[in-house]
Design a protein around this motif. Structure first.
Motif, short mmCIF file in Angstrom:
data_model
loop_
_atom_site.label_atom_id
_atom_site.label_comp_id
_atom_site.label_asym_id
_atom_site.label_seq_id
_atom_site.Cartn_x
_atom_site.Cartn_y
_atom_site.Cartn_z
N UNK A 65 1.32 -14.04 -1.81
CA UNK A 65 0.00 -13.80 -2.72
C UNK A 65 0.09 -12.90 -3.87
N UNK A 66 -0.84 -13.06 -4.90
CA UNK A 66 -0.83 -11.93 -5.77
C UNK A 66 -0.96 -10.60 -5.43
N UNK A 67 -0.40 -9.64 -6.07
CA UNK A 67 -0.63 -8.43 -6.10
C UNK A 67 -2.20 -7.89 -5.95
N UNK A 68 -2.67 -7.22 -4.61
CA UNK A 68 -3.81 -6.53 -4.73
C UNK A 68 -4.01 -5.30 -5.72
N UNK A 69 -5.19 -5.01 -6.01
CA UNK A 69 -5.22 -3.85 -6.91
C UNK A 69 -4.71 -2.56 -6.28
N UNK A 70 -4.67 -2.46 -4.99
CA UNK A 70 -4.05 -1.10 -4.13
C UNK A 70 -2.94 -1.01 -4.42
N UNK A 71 -2.20 -2.36 -4.68
CA UNK A 71 -0.63 -2.20 -4.99
C UNK A 71 -0.42 -2.02 -6.35
N UNK A 72 -1.22 -2.60 -7.29
CA UNK A 72 -0.96 -2.20 -8.63
C UNK A 72 -1.26 -1.02 -9.17
N UNK A 73 -2.36 -0.47 -8.48
CA UNK A 73 -2.69 0.93 -8.90
C UNK A 73 -2.83 1.70 -7.85
N UNK A 74 -1.74 2.23 -7.12
CA UNK A 74 -1.64 2.78 -5.71
C UNK A 74 -2.34 4.17 -5.76
N UNK A 75 -3.08 4.55 -4.82
CA UNK A 75 -3.79 5.76 -4.64
C UNK A 75 -2.48 6.76 -4.45
N UNK A 76 -2.37 8.03 -4.90
CA UNK A 76 -1.35 8.91 -4.63
C UNK A 76 -2.00 10.22 -3.74
N UNK A 77 -3.27 10.08 -3.95
CA UNK A 77 -4.05 10.97 -2.99
C UNK A 77 -5.44 10.62 -2.78
N UNK A 78 -5.89 10.95 -1.72
CA UNK A 78 -7.16 10.66 -1.33
C UNK A 78 -8.28 11.75 -0.48
#
Length: 443
Positions: free
Chosen positions: A317-330
């Motif tokens: 499957x195509x990459x989801x946004x959380x994989x393309x723009x991963x969170x480094x902190x939350x």
């Protein structure tokens, strides 16, 4: 009040899958033994798992050779309670000498005489041999990085049962092996906002070309691999039998609504920081997945197997946004996260075993379960003899090896005692009973 003392040739500690398998083999070769279990048979399956858990392997595979699951189809996945019931019924079929509700507190080698003294909640046992069949899931492990916060509900996956036990709000699941993935999926389907911290992992296909991955690993010789590949020591396996079984795909999980993040690095107040390794971890999981498809295709071609082609299995499957723009902190407060589930595995706990059977890191030293401490055996640990050692079918075969070793040692002892026995028999008055080897107490 005098302490009750029981003498036995072999004492088995634990009545899970390892203890039941050990008892069967000892019974088959006639070794007097007792199995001690501090709770009920297969207690971990009943109370140390979440409510909806099913076995990760199909019923035709995840069982002992001498009994099938009565209420599960061969290609189905037994529930946790069905697995526990299976072991209870299995023990009944050979009348396993299991004593439940007995906790083993201490084991020490006897000085100047054979065997071990075992202190329990039900008196003392004198045993020539002790088989440690307590398995690898002894002490739930929560890393030191866990935050000290009264606002958050934090539990280990061993204590998670269902979504309803958690307070309202989002959930951070840390650990993406089989437990973490299945729990995250269940929580998201229950309407929770879920963040899943993903580390290095393997993710085999649930099935490929009409055969379950358990079958593929079998014919490819992977279950019988005797040495773990370098670099795989801390790699978990993401596989699921839930909802009839399906291949774990982190991209699909993200498209479903789970937010993927990298390996959890630290907590600073209400802020959790993640490593920037999410894409690499997912990519390596894909490599593992595709490599097994390649190996399966090559095996099928090499052996002329007429199995249906499955080209769609290679579609990623195509990459989801959380994989393309991963969170480094939350920021957990801003994100509405009120709970953390630590699906971070277990540590073994052998503090009760006071014998010279461990290396300088506290890990058991053994060869296929035969300890460096004569008379002590380990069973049910991962990679005890092969990759499949911690699985239901694998532990049965390891138990047979240990039982054979015990039988051999008993023969040597019987031979050693024979001259003394014969000499004593010659001194006995005519008509006195003579004890045979089979009647001897070798403890």
């Amino acid at each position: 009040m005098a302490v009750k003392t029981t003498s036995i040739d072999t004492l088995v500690v634990g009545a899970g899958q390892a203890g039941v398998a050990m008892s069967e083999h000892l019974s088959t070769i006639g070794v007097p033994h007792i199995v001690l279990e501090r709770a009920r048979i297969a207690e971990r399956w009943r109370t140390g798992r979440w409510d909806s858990l099913v076995a990760n392997g199909p019923a035709w595979h995840d069982r002992f050779p001498n009994r099938e699951f009565s209420e599960v189809s061969p290609d189905g996945f037994a529930s946790k309670d069905q697995v526990a019931d299976y072991f209870v019924e299995y023990a009944k079929q050979f009348d396993a000498p299991i004593r439940t509700g007995v906790e083993v507190k201490n084991v020490v080698r006897n000085a100047g005489r054979q065997g071990f003294t075992v202190e329990t909640s039900d008196g003392v046992f004198e045993a020539s041999r002790v088989v440690v069949a307590t398995g690898p899931f002894q002490r739930p492990l929560i890393p030191a990085v866990a935050p000290k916060s009264d606002r958050l509900t934090q539990i280990h996956s061993a204590d998670y049962h269902n979504p309803q036990q958690l307070p309202e709000g989002g959930v951070l699941v840390i650990g993406a092996g089989s437990s973490g993935v299945q729990i995250a999926d269940e929580l998201q389907r229950a309407g929770r906002q879920v963040y899943l911290s993903v580390g290095p992992h393997d993710r085999p296909p649930r099935a490929y070309r009409g055969r379950d991955f358990c079958w593929w690993l079998g014919v490819l010789g992977e279950w019988d691999a005797e040495v773990m590949r370098p670099g795989k020591e801390h790699v978990t396996i993401a596989v699921s039998g839930a909802r009839g079984g399906h291949t774990v795909d982190f991209r699909r999980l993200a498209h479903q609504g789970v937010t993927l993040v990298g390996l959890t690095k630290s907590f600073e107040g209400d802020v959790v920081k993640f490593d920037a390794d999410l894409a690499d971890n997912v990519a390596r999981g894909d490599e593992n997945y595709l490599s097994l498809l390649d190996a399966a295709d090559a095996y099928a071609q090499r052996n002329g197997l007429d199995l249906p082609q499955e080209p769609e299995a290679r579609v990623i499957p195509h990459d989801p946004d959380c994989l393309l723009n991963p969170l480094l902190e939350l920021d957990l407060v801003e994100a509405g996260v009120t709970s953390i589930i630590w699906a971070t595995g277990y540590a073994v706990d052998f503090g009760w075993l006071q014998v010279d059977a461990f290396d300088d890191k506290g890990k058991p030293k053994h060869q296929r379960g035969v300890s460096k401490e004569p008379g002590i055996y380990f069973l049910g640990l991962p990679w005890l003899s092969r990759r499949g050692s911690a699985f239901i079918w694998g532990v049965w075969h390891d138990a047979k090896h240990i039982a054979d070793h015990i039988a051999t040692q008993r023969k040597y002892l019987a031979y050693y005692d024979a001259p003394t026995r014969d000499a004593e028999a010659q001194r006995e008055p005519a008509g006195s009973p003579v004890q045979t080897v089979s009647e001897m107490d070798l403890s």
